[in-house]
Write a protein that holds these residues in place. Structure first.
Motif, PDB file in Angstrom:
ATOM      1  N   ALA A  43      -4.722  -6.440   3.157  1.00 42.26           N
ATOM      2  CA  ALA A  43      -6.084  -6.579   2.638  1.00 42.26           C
ATOM      3  C   ALA A  43      -6.973  -5.521   3.277  1.00 42.26           C
ATOM      4  N   ASP A  44      -7.353  -4.527   2.500  1.00 38.49           N
ATOM      5  CA  ASP A  44      -8.205  -3.446   2.992  1.00 38.49           C
ATOM      6  C   ASP A  44      -8.857  -2.790   1.782  1.00 38.49           C
ATOM      7  N   ASP A  45     -10.137  -2.416   1.902  1.00 35.28           N
ATOM      8  CA  ASP A  45     -10.823  -1.860   0.733  1.00 35.28           C
ATOM      9  C   ASP A  45     -10.486  -0.392   0.492  1.00 35.28           C
ATOM     10  N   GLU A  46      -9.722   0.227   1.391  1.00 34.40           N
ATOM     11  CA  GLU A  46      -9.317   1.617   1.197  1.00 34.40           C
ATOM     12  C   GLU A  46      -7.861   1.684   0.744  1.00 34.40           C
ATOM     13  N   ARG A  47      -7.666   2.217  -0.457  1.00 32.57           N
ATOM     14  CA  ARG A  47      -6.319   2.307  -1.021  1.00 32.57           C
ATOM     15  C   ARG A  47      -5.380   3.123  -0.136  1.00 32.57           C
ATOM     16  N   MET A  48      -5.888   4.208   0.445  1.00 36.43           N
ATOM     17  CA  MET A  48      -5.037   5.061   1.278  1.00 36.43           C
ATOM     18  C   MET A  48      -4.543   4.315   2.515  1.00 36.43           C
ATOM     19  N   VAL A  49      -5.393   3.453   3.064  1.00 40.48           N
ATOM     20  CA  VAL A  49      -4.978   2.663   4.226  1.00 40.48           C
ATOM     21  C   VAL A  49      -3.867   1.705   3.826  1.00 40.48           C
ATOM     22  N   ARG A  50      -4.040   1.030   2.696  1.00 38.35           N
ATOM     23  CA  ARG A  50      -3.018   0.089   2.234  1.00 38.35           C
ATOM     24  C   ARG A  50      -1.705   0.811   1.962  1.00 38.35           C
ATOM     25  N   THR A  51      -1.794   1.984   1.357  1.00 36.76           N
ATOM     26  CA  THR A  51      -0.580   2.752   1.055  1.00 36.76           C
ATOM     27  C   THR A  51       0.144   3.156   2.337  1.00 36.76           C
ATOM     28  N   ALA A  52      -0.607   3.619   3.333  1.00 40.03           N
ATOM     29  CA  ALA A  52       0.000   4.032   4.600  1.00 40.03           C
ATOM     30  C   ALA A  52       0.674   2.842   5.286  1.00 40.03           C
ATOM     31  N   LEU A  53       0.000   1.698   5.284  1.00 44.29           N
ATOM     32  CA  LEU A  53       0.577   0.499   5.898  1.00 44.29           C
ATOM     33  C   LEU A  53       1.857   0.081   5.178  1.00 44.29           C
ATOM     34  N   ARG A  54       1.819   0.139   3.854  1.00 48.28           N
ATOM     35  CA  ARG A  54       2.997  -0.257   3.062  1.00 48.28           C
ATOM     36  C   ARG A  54       4.190   0.646   3.381  1.00 48.28           C
ATOM     37  N   VAL A  55       3.953   1.948   3.451  1.00 45.32           N
ATOM     38  CA  VAL A  55       5.042   2.889   3.722  1.00 45.32           C
ATOM     39  C   VAL A  55       5.676   2.593   5.080  1.00 45.32           C
ATOM     40  N   ILE A  56       4.843   2.349   6.083  1.00 39.13           N
ATOM     41  CA  ILE A  56       5.364   2.079   7.434  1.00 39.13           C
ATOM     42  C   ILE A  56       6.143   0.768   7.465  1.00 39.13           C
ATOM     43  N   GLU A 106       7.464  -1.132   4.989  1.00 37.11           N
ATOM     44  CA  GLU A 106       8.639  -1.285   4.131  1.00 37.11           C
ATOM     45  C   GLU A 106       9.789  -0.378   4.560  1.00 37.11           C
ATOM     46  N   ALA A 107       9.535   0.503   5.533  1.00 42.09           N
ATOM     47  CA  ALA A 107      10.628   1.309   6.095  1.00 42.09           C
ATOM     48  C   ALA A 107      11.404   0.517   7.140  1.00 42.09           C
ATOM     49  N   GLU A 108      10.894  -0.656   7.509  1.00 42.74           N
ATOM     50  CA  GLU A 108      11.521  -1.478   8.540  1.00 42.74           C
ATOM     51  C   GLU A 108      12.357  -2.590   7.924  1.00 42.74           C
ATOM     52  N   PRO A 109      13.533  -2.854   8.463  1.00 41.66           N
ATOM     53  CA  PRO A 109      14.360  -3.952   7.936  1.00 41.66           C
ATOM     54  C   PRO A 109      13.687  -5.300   8.181  1.00 41.66           C
ATOM     55  N   GLY A 110      13.760  -6.153   7.190  1.00 40.42           N
ATOM     56  CA  GLY A 110      13.232  -7.502   7.342  1.00 40.42           C
ATOM     57  C   GLY A 110      11.746  -7.633   7.105  1.00 40.42           C
ATOM     58  N   LEU A 111      11.082  -6.549   6.689  1.00 37.98           N
ATOM     59  CA  LEU A 111       9.662  -6.602   6.369  1.00 37.98           C
ATOM     60  C   LEU A 111       9.455  -6.217   4.909  1.00 37.98           C
ATOM     61  N   GLU A 112       8.652  -6.995   4.194  1.00 38.08           N
ATOM     62  CA  GLU A 112       8.407  -6.727   2.776  1.00 38.08           C
ATOM     63  C   GLU A 112       6.934  -6.954   2.454  1.00 38.08           C
ATOM     64  N   VAL A 113       6.277  -5.943   1.885  1.00 37.47           N
ATOM     65  CA  VAL A 113       4.898  -6.084   1.427  1.00 37.47           C
ATOM     66  C   VAL A 113       4.936  -6.661   0.018  1.00 37.47           C
ATOM     67  N   VAL A 114       4.398  -7.864  -0.132  1.00 37.03           N
ATOM     68  CA  VAL A 114       4.480  -8.559  -1.429  1.00 37.03           C
ATOM     69  C   VAL A 114       3.186  -8.496  -2.212  1.00 37.03           C
ATOM     70  N   GLY A 115       2.096  -8.041  -1.588  1.00 36.20           N
ATOM     71  CA  GLY A 115       0.837  -7.983  -2.314  1.00 36.20           C
ATOM     72  C   GLY A 115      -0.225  -7.226  -1.559  1.00 36.20           C
ATOM     73  N   GLU A 116      -1.294  -6.835  -2.297  1.00 31.57           N
ATOM     74  CA  GLU A 116      -2.415  -6.110  -1.713  1.00 31.57           C
ATOM     75  C   GLU A 116      -3.720  -6.681  -2.252  1.00 31.57           C
ATOM     76  N   ALA A 117      -4.796  -6.449  -1.494  1.00 30.34           N
ATOM     77  CA  ALA A 117      -6.123  -6.874  -1.924  1.00 30.34           C
ATOM     78  C   ALA A 117      -7.141  -5.858  -1.442  1.00 30.34           C
ATOM     79  N   ALA A 118      -8.164  -5.604  -2.256  1.00 32.70           N
ATOM     80  CA  ALA A 118      -9.170  -4.610  -1.920  1.00 32.70           C
ATOM     81  C   ALA A 118     -10.494  -5.222  -1.477  1.00 32.70           C
ATOM     82  N   THR A 119     -10.646  -6.543  -1.620  1.00 32.16           N
ATOM     83  CA  THR A 119     -11.859  -7.234  -1.182  1.00 32.16           C
ATOM     84  C   THR A 119     -11.466  -8.523  -0.473  1.00 32.16           C
TER      85      THR A 119
END
Length: 218
Positions: A10-23, A25-38
């Motif tokens: 949950a972050d209003d900056e798309r670039m922040v969410r994208t960076a977090l997702r990349v980091i 989802e590169a790890e075993p056992g971690l999965e980003v299932v959703g995002e929110a901007a507000t």
């Protein structure tokens, strides 16, 4: 909780969410299932997807991360662990978020290893996330009450010892080693401490300990 830790960002900056997702989802056992901007969207997404962990920006449109945290915890029988994400670690907003029920906080400048560690730590929920930082926040912002709340007197000697060790950030296994008892015994004491303090998890128990004057800054 299953082997895979399910995460909502949950972050209003798309670039922040994208960076977090990349980091993450590169790890075993971690999965980003959703995002929110507000904040409001975060509440809705979390209620729908029921993740294990939420990374929640403190300052977002519509409602902030503190109010979003409160609404999520109040509306779900088994809510996720929430980690607030902030720019400044001594921000009063962060302390308010911890008091509202967040399990810890993470600085936006944290590196990838710290991010992954934070998610795994709160998902396990058997130790305090970044205890020194939480302790510093509590020391700075907590105001000891003139009289100890009733729960202090209800703690047994062992439970009081466990709570003091919890404030230092020790895991159940580390507390067991320090006290010379089994891990199952410590787990039972921790559960009793949470019940008596009315805390949802270790972070809230530590906050309660500081606000009650049970432990201090020394």
């Amino acid at each position: 909780m299953g082997e895979t830790v399910r995460i909502v960002l949950a972050d209003d900056e798309r670039m922040v969410r994208t960076a977090l997702r990349v980091i993450l989802e590169a790890e075993p056992g971690l999965e980003v299932v959703g995002e929110a901007a507000t904040g409001a969207e975060a509440v809705s997404v979390v209620r729908e997807l029921r993740p294990d962990v939420v990374l929640m920006d403190v300052r977002m449109p519509e409602i902030d991360g503190i109010r979003a945290t409160e609404q999520i915890l109040a509306s779900m029988p088994e809510p996720p662990r929430i980690v607030v994400v902030t720019t400044f670690e001594n921000d009063a907003y962060v302390y308010d978020a911890l008091r509202a029920g967040a399990s810890g906080f993470l600085l936006k400048r944290a590196d990838a290893d710290h991010l992954v560690q934070a998610v795994r730590t709160v998902a396990r929920s058997d130790s305090l996330l970044f205890p020194a930082a939480v302790r510093a926040l509590a020391t700075e912002h907590a105001r000891a009450k003139p009289a100890a709340p009733p729960w202090v007197a209800r703690l047994t000697e062992r439970e009081a010892e466990v709570l003091r060790l919890m404030t230092t950030g020790l895991t159940n296994a580390e507390i067991a080693g320090r006290m010379g008892v089994g891990a199952a015994t410590v787990k039972s004491h921790v559960a009793a401490v949470l019940a008596k303090t009315g805390a949802r998890d270790r972070t809230q128990a530590v906050i309660a300990a500081y606000e009650a004057g049970f432990v201090g800054s020394a």
